[in-house]
Design an enzyme around this catalytic site. Structure first.
Site, PDB file in Angstrom:
ATOM      1  N   ARG A  10      18.481 -23.800  -0.677  1.00 19.19           N
ATOM      2  CA  ARG A  10      18.859 -23.458   0.701  1.00 19.19           C
ATOM      3  C   ARG A  10      17.824 -22.539   1.356  1.00 19.19           C
ATOM      4  NH1 ARG A  10      25.025 -21.718  -0.192  1.00 19.19           N
ATOM      5  NH2 ARG A  10      24.133 -21.051  -2.169  1.00 19.19           N
ATOM      6  N   PHE A  21      27.702  -8.149  -2.843  1.00 20.19           N
ATOM      7  CA  PHE A  21      26.260  -7.872  -2.832  1.00 20.19           C
ATOM      8  C   PHE A  21      25.610  -8.505  -4.056  1.00 20.19           C
ATOM      9  CE2 PHE A  21      26.316  -5.140   0.802  1.00 20.19           C
ATOM     10  CZ  PHE A  21      27.599  -4.583   0.809  1.00 20.19           C
ATOM     11  N   LYS A  35      20.076 -16.486   6.960  1.00 27.14           N
ATOM     12  CA  LYS A  35      21.208 -16.686   7.881  1.00 27.14           C
ATOM     13  C   LYS A  35      21.759 -15.338   8.372  1.00 27.14           C
ATOM     14  CE  LYS A  35      25.225 -17.038   4.773  1.00 27.14           C
ATOM     15  NZ  LYS A  35      25.962 -15.842   5.212  1.00 27.14           N
ATOM     16  N   GLY A  83      13.833 -16.868   1.333  1.00 29.00           N
ATOM     17  CA  GLY A  83      14.736 -17.996   1.563  1.00 29.00           C
ATOM     18  C   GLY A  83      16.107 -17.648   1.023  1.00 29.00           C
ATOM     19  N   CYS A  98      21.351 -16.392   2.059  1.00 27.32           N
ATOM     20  CA  CYS A  98      21.831 -15.165   2.699  1.00 27.32           C
ATOM     21  C   CYS A  98      20.848 -14.502   3.649  1.00 27.32           C
ATOM     22  CB  CYS A  98      22.256 -14.183   1.615  1.00 27.32           C
ATOM     23  SG  CYS A  98      23.624 -14.813   0.654  1.00 27.32           S
TER      24      CYS A  98
HETATM   25  C1  UDX Z   1      20.251 -11.514  -1.363  1.00 27.67           C
HETATM   26  C2  UDX Z   1      20.486 -10.027  -1.539  1.00 27.67           C
HETATM   27  O1  UDX Z   1      19.493  -9.492  -2.423  1.00 27.67           O
HETATM   28  C3  UDX Z   1      21.879  -9.802  -2.147  1.00 27.67           C
HETATM   29  O2  UDX Z   1      22.121  -8.412  -2.242  1.00 27.67           O
HETATM   30  C4  UDX Z   1      22.919 -10.447  -1.237  1.00 27.67           C
HETATM   31  O3  UDX Z   1      24.218 -10.271  -1.762  1.00 27.67           O
HETATM   32  C5  UDX Z   1      22.640 -11.922  -1.083  1.00 27.67           C
HETATM   33  O4  UDX Z   1      21.304 -12.116  -0.569  1.00 27.67           O
HETATM   34  P1  UDX Z   1      19.527 -13.528  -2.881  1.00 27.67           P
HETATM   35  O5  UDX Z   1      19.556 -14.309  -1.614  1.00 27.67           O
HETATM   36  O6  UDX Z   1      20.124 -14.109  -4.107  1.00 27.67           O
HETATM   37  O7  UDX Z   1      20.248 -12.087  -2.642  1.00 27.67           O
HETATM   38  O8  UDX Z   1      17.993 -13.272  -3.214  1.00 27.67           O
HETATM   39  P2  UDX Z   1      16.957 -12.097  -3.230  1.00 27.67           P
HETATM   40  O9  UDX Z   1      16.696 -11.751  -4.630  1.00 27.67           O
HETATM   41  O10 UDX Z   1      17.311 -11.029  -2.277  1.00 27.67           O
HETATM   42  O11 UDX Z   1      15.666 -12.879  -2.649  1.00 27.67           O
HETATM   43  C6  UDX Z   1      15.797 -13.480  -1.389  1.00 27.67           C
HETATM   44  C7  UDX Z   1      14.445 -14.093  -1.020  1.00 27.67           C
HETATM   45  O12 UDX Z   1      13.491 -13.049  -0.807  1.00 27.67           O
HETATM   46  C8  UDX Z   1      13.857 -15.001  -2.094  1.00 27.67           C
HETATM   47  O13 UDX Z   1      13.286 -16.147  -1.469  1.00 27.67           O
HETATM   48  C9  UDX Z   1      12.757 -14.149  -2.718  1.00 27.67           C
HETATM   49  O14 UDX Z   1      11.670 -14.941  -3.188  1.00 27.67           O
HETATM   50  C10 UDX Z   1      12.308 -13.306  -1.535  1.00 27.67           C
HETATM   51  N1  UDX Z   1      11.730 -12.023  -1.920  1.00 27.67           N
HETATM   52  C11 UDX Z   1      12.497 -11.147  -2.619  1.00 27.67           C
HETATM   53  C12 UDX Z   1      10.433 -11.704  -1.522  1.00 27.67           C
HETATM   54  O15 UDX Z   1       9.760 -12.513  -0.894  1.00 27.67           O
HETATM   55  N2  UDX Z   1       9.922 -10.484  -1.849  1.00 27.67           N
HETATM   56  C13 UDX Z   1      10.656  -9.566  -2.563  1.00 27.67           C
HETATM   57  O16 UDX Z   1      10.136  -8.480  -2.846  1.00 27.67           O
HETATM   58  C14 UDX Z   1      11.978  -9.908  -2.961  1.00 27.67           C
END
Ligand code: UDX
Length: 467
Positions: free
Chosen positions: A328, A150, A263, A257, A260
């Protein structure tokens, strides 16, 4: 313990370096010899805060090794992790070929039973199939466990060190002991959850698609706020006080984006469809996300007189989120394809992601050396990624450099009233333009909610912090 980790990507390398830093002997395996060579020299081919430091330190003390030969990793190993990528197929399903390739190699390499742990995000049932494949290739059974990660990009090292939970999936009593012992050295027992492998595999997908749903939910409410005169930032603040909702992952914006959330959400839809189930909710989560950049282009076109042809658009930010160079599924890619299709010329600046962007977007746009050069003569600026350096620019300089002082804030990092004071025509997500009566009232709400927050802190309820 002696550990082997197959796959040296975001998940594999953080896992390997994290356990090596705790004193375990870890051997990483990758099929990419060039990548193995650069890692042996302490060069991590992507940006992740703190990762290269622990890789270099653990390698220097002989705890972390890299090889292309899986036999070296399997020899005498107590646990072998599979941490290879599972990218999306065209139909949204997870491509598990690398997982089964690693499992087959492990089956050929092991000479006695070893715990095999799947750390990659895989469709439900994969651990079962991997167990059969390894038994077939090795001639004996190995325990196969699920251990989804996670980790968040940009925070992967602290997330490994201080996990919110460690999930262990095991289908045969006792087989989880070695893995449980490995984590129990550093993780409080109450944070280690042992379930069956199907549930462990599903818990990863359910967690990520729920996070995606929170974001798309807020983006859909933000669109409604624009229509009815509400302010999503105030709505979000009010919602966040409810601990059942929480304030994290409620930030509206240009969309989610990364490697994770997109996809995994689509993989869940595909799993559901494969079981002839209607996955309408998550299909809509995906649809809202895909349409978010298009909505910004639509509003930009209107602000620029009805056409983007021949207009120059500046983009601040390309990576899918701050503190990473990862492109990505970045929303910037969808935004750029819409803008290019409408005949706009684009100039982008990103503190870290330009190298990856060039590889993905050859020739489609110009790249600036800094945020000010980026806005020179642009008809509008779009803030795509909320890097810190975009939070306090010199707005007078920006306004003077822009051909027309129009700013679209795709991450709501600025205040409409302040932007109006800078003479900027400011647009954002789910909020009213500056100066509208609603917006003035929203300012009153902002002030009163600050007072309320202080009151709440004095009582007991710890208001959810603005993440
Ligand atoms: C995510 C999960 O948070 C993590 O627990 C898992 O293991 C892998 O996928 P990550 O992909 O690194 O982690 O990014 P995250 O911080 O979740 O943000 C994902 C996307 O959501 C980003 O593009 C971010 O800009 C967007 N986002 C995030 C929003 O648009 N609003 C938010 O409030 C939070």
């Amino acid at each position: 313990m002696k550990l082997g980790v197959v796959g040296t990507g975001y998940v594999g390398l953080v896992t390997a370096a994290g356990f090596a830093a705790r004193g375990h002997h870890v051997t990483c395996v990758d099929i990419d010899a060039a990548k193995v060579a650069s890692l042996e020299n302490g060069i991590v081919p992507w940006y992740e805060p703190g990762l290269s430091e622990i890789v270099i330190a653990a390698t220097a003390i002989g705890k972390l090794h890299f090889t292309t030969d899986i036999k070296l990793a399997a020899e005498g190993a107590d646990i072998l992790f599979i941490a290879v990528g599972t990218p999306p197929n065209e139909d949204g399903s997870a491509d598990t070929s690398a997982v089964f390739g690693a499992a087959g190699d492990i089956g050929d390499a092991v000479t006695s039973p070893v715990s095999v742990v799947i750390r990659s995000t895989v469709p439900v049932g994969t651990a079962h199939s991997v167990r059969s494949l390894i038994a077939e290739r090795a001639g004996f059974t190995c325990p196969v466990l699920s251990n989804p990660e996670f980790l968040r990009e940009g925070k992967a090292v602290p997330d490994f060190e201080n996990p919110t939970r460690v999930v262990i999936g095991s289908d045969h009593a006792g087989e989880e002991q070695a893995l449980h012992a490995l984590y129990a050295e550093h993780t409080p027992a109450e944070l280690i959850v042992t379930v069956d492998t199907h549930s462990a595999e599903m818990s990863k997908y359910a967690s990520n698609s729920f996070l995606a749903a929170k974001i798309s939910f807020m983006n859909e409410i933000a669109t409604l706020c624009e229509a009815v005169g509400a302010d999503i930032e105030h709505v979000r603040k009010v919602m966040g006080f409810d601990p059942r909702i929480g304030s994290a992952h409620l930030a509206p914006g240009i969309g989610y984006g990364g490697s994770c959330l997109p996809k995994d959400t689509q993989a869940v839809v595909h799993m559901g469809r494969s079981s002839s189930l209607d996955m309408g909710l998550l299909e809509q989560v995906h649809r809202v996300n895909v349409e978010q950049p298009a909505r910004i282009v639509e509003r930009l076109r209107t602000a620029l007189g009805g056409s983007l042809a021949g207009k120059r658009i500046a983009l601040w930010g390309l990576s899918f989120k701050p503190d990473t160079d990862d492109m990505r599924e970045a929303p910037s890619l969808v935004l750029i394809s819409h803008l290019a299709r409408e005949g706009a010329s684009i100039c982008a600046y990103d503190p870290m992601a330009v190298t990856h962007a060039r590889a993905l977007l050859d020739g489609q746009l110009e790249y600036a050396e800094d945020k000010y050069q980026c806005v020179q003569d642009a008809h509008a600026l779009v803030i795509v990624t909320e890097w810190n350096e975009f939070k306090n620019p010199d707005w007078k300089t920006v306004r003077d450099l822009l051909a027309t002082p129009i700013v679209f804030d795709g991450r709501n990092i600025h205040d409409p009233n302040e932007m109006a004071e800078h003479g900027i025509e400011y647009y954002s997500i789910g909020r009213q333009p500056a100066g509208t009566p609603d917006n003035d009232r929203a300012q009153d709400v902002q002030n009163s909610s600050e007072e309320q927050k202080n009151l709440l802190q004095e009582e007991t309820l710890e208001p959810a912090s603005r993440s």
